[in-house]
Scaffold this motif. Structure first.
Motif, PDB file in Angstrom:
ATOM      1  N   THR A  22       5.619  -6.932  -9.043  1.00  0.00           N
ATOM      2  CA  THR A  22       6.734  -6.243  -8.393  1.00  0.00           C
ATOM      3  C   THR A  22       8.041  -6.954  -8.727  1.00  0.00           C
ATOM      4  O   THR A  22       8.043  -8.118  -9.134  1.00  0.00           O
ATOM      5  CB  THR A  22       6.562  -6.211  -6.860  1.00  0.00           C
ATOM      6  OG1 THR A  22       6.639  -7.554  -6.348  1.00  0.00           O
ATOM      7  CG2 THR A  22       5.228  -5.607  -6.466  1.00  0.00           C
TER       8      THR A  22
ATOM      9  N   THR B 145       0.850  -1.939  -2.898  1.00  0.00           N
ATOM     10  CA  THR B 145       0.313  -1.414  -4.154  1.00  0.00           C
ATOM     11  C   THR B 145      -1.191  -1.628  -4.220  1.00  0.00           C
ATOM     12  O   THR B 145      -1.944  -0.722  -4.604  1.00  0.00           O
ATOM     13  CB  THR B 145       0.995  -2.079  -5.363  1.00  0.00           C
ATOM     14  OG1 THR B 145       2.397  -1.833  -5.296  1.00  0.00           O
ATOM     15  CG2 THR B 145       0.455  -1.520  -6.668  1.00  0.00           C
TER      16      THR B 145
ATOM     17  N   GLY C   8       6.242  -4.282  -2.847  1.00  0.00           N
ATOM     18  CA  GLY C   8       4.955  -3.635  -3.032  1.00  0.00           C
ATOM     19  C   GLY C   8       3.833  -4.591  -3.359  1.00  0.00           C
ATOM     20  O   GLY C   8       2.757  -4.177  -3.783  1.00  0.00           O
TER      21      GLY C   8
ATOM     22  N   THR D 261       3.678  -2.042  -9.516  1.00  0.00           N
ATOM     23  CA  THR D 261       4.120  -1.154  -8.444  1.00  0.00           C
ATOM     24  C   THR D 261       5.127  -0.113  -8.921  1.00  0.00           C
ATOM     25  O   THR D 261       5.932  -0.374  -9.823  1.00  0.00           O
ATOM     26  CB  THR D 261       4.738  -1.956  -7.287  1.00  0.00           C
ATOM     27  OG1 THR D 261       4.865  -1.108  -6.142  1.00  0.00           O
ATOM     28  CG2 THR D 261       6.089  -2.520  -7.655  1.00  0.00           C
TER      29      THR D 261
END
Length: 216
Positions: free
Chosen positions: A131, A141, A137, A95
């Motif tokens: 992450t 993501t 995320g 991410t």
């Protein structure tokens, strides 16, 4: 596997292109490749997305970054021909503020001819990510990256709850119906948990199985 003229067997080819700053996504990529290898007639090719020179310079003073890059130095760099080669593609996308890093975005942006010619259409695909925190995320993501995969016409494969009960934990590990993932911690000190690696391996197996069926 498909039998070609002359009795030769065509393998199901799975590409694992990934970008990794500190090695967490690289570790997941190894697990994904191991999962691919569990499918009869499937082969994995792991390639790294090329780093930006400006990023190398900016992060050259970080020991963890330098060490991780050295460990990946001998891996081949992803090319558009790799994407053409593959029957299925499993992307390692860490991410950056809840979306994919610029390195991967540039690689995909430069593949416009593949998009125009429909060369990735019908290929099975999946995502694994990393992450710094649980809410940094893990899901966004994968979901935002999915949009790009759909534009290329790929068929997205996730990780359902039924075969991945680890996702039901509250222990703070990664993993969701959208992607395999790991929580690296804000300082990157966490290494992938065995349960996270197990889910990454299952993703490799699942995408390879889907790609094999699509390729029959």
């Amino acid at each position: 596997m498909k039998e070609k003229f002359g009795g030769l067997i065509e393998m199901t080819k799975i590409l694992i292109p990934f970008y990794s700053s500190y090695g967490h996504v690289h570790e997941l990529a190894k697990a994904v490749a191991a999962g691919v290898s569990m499918v009869e007639g499937a082969e994995a090719r792991t390639v790294k997305i090329e780093e930006f020179d400006v990023t190398k310079q900016a992060m050259s003073g970080q020991e963890a970054y330098v060490k991780a890059q050295e460990e990946m130095a001998n891996l081949p760099t992803a090319t558009h021909d790799d994407l053409r080669w593959a029957d299925g593609i499993i992307w390692g996308i860490p991410t950056r503020y809840g979306t994919m890093p610029a390195q991967i975005k540039q690689f995909l942006d430069s593949a416009g001819s593949l998009w125009m010619n429909g060369e990735l259409e019908g290929k099975a695909t999946g995502i694994f990510t990393s992450t710094g925190s649980i809410h940094g995320g893990q899901e966004t993501t994968a979901i935002t990256s999915l949009v790009t995969m759909l534009h290329f016409g790929m068929i997205y494969v996730g990780l359902p709850y039924g075969s991945n009960p680890e996702q039901l934990t509250t222990d703070g590990i990664g993993g969701s119906p959208y992607a395999a993932s790991t929580v690296a911690a804000p300082d990157g000190s966490n290494q992938p948990d065995e349960r996270e690696l197990t889910m990454a391996k299952r993703l490799g197996t699942r995408v390879a199985e889907v790609a094999k069926k699509l390729n029959q």
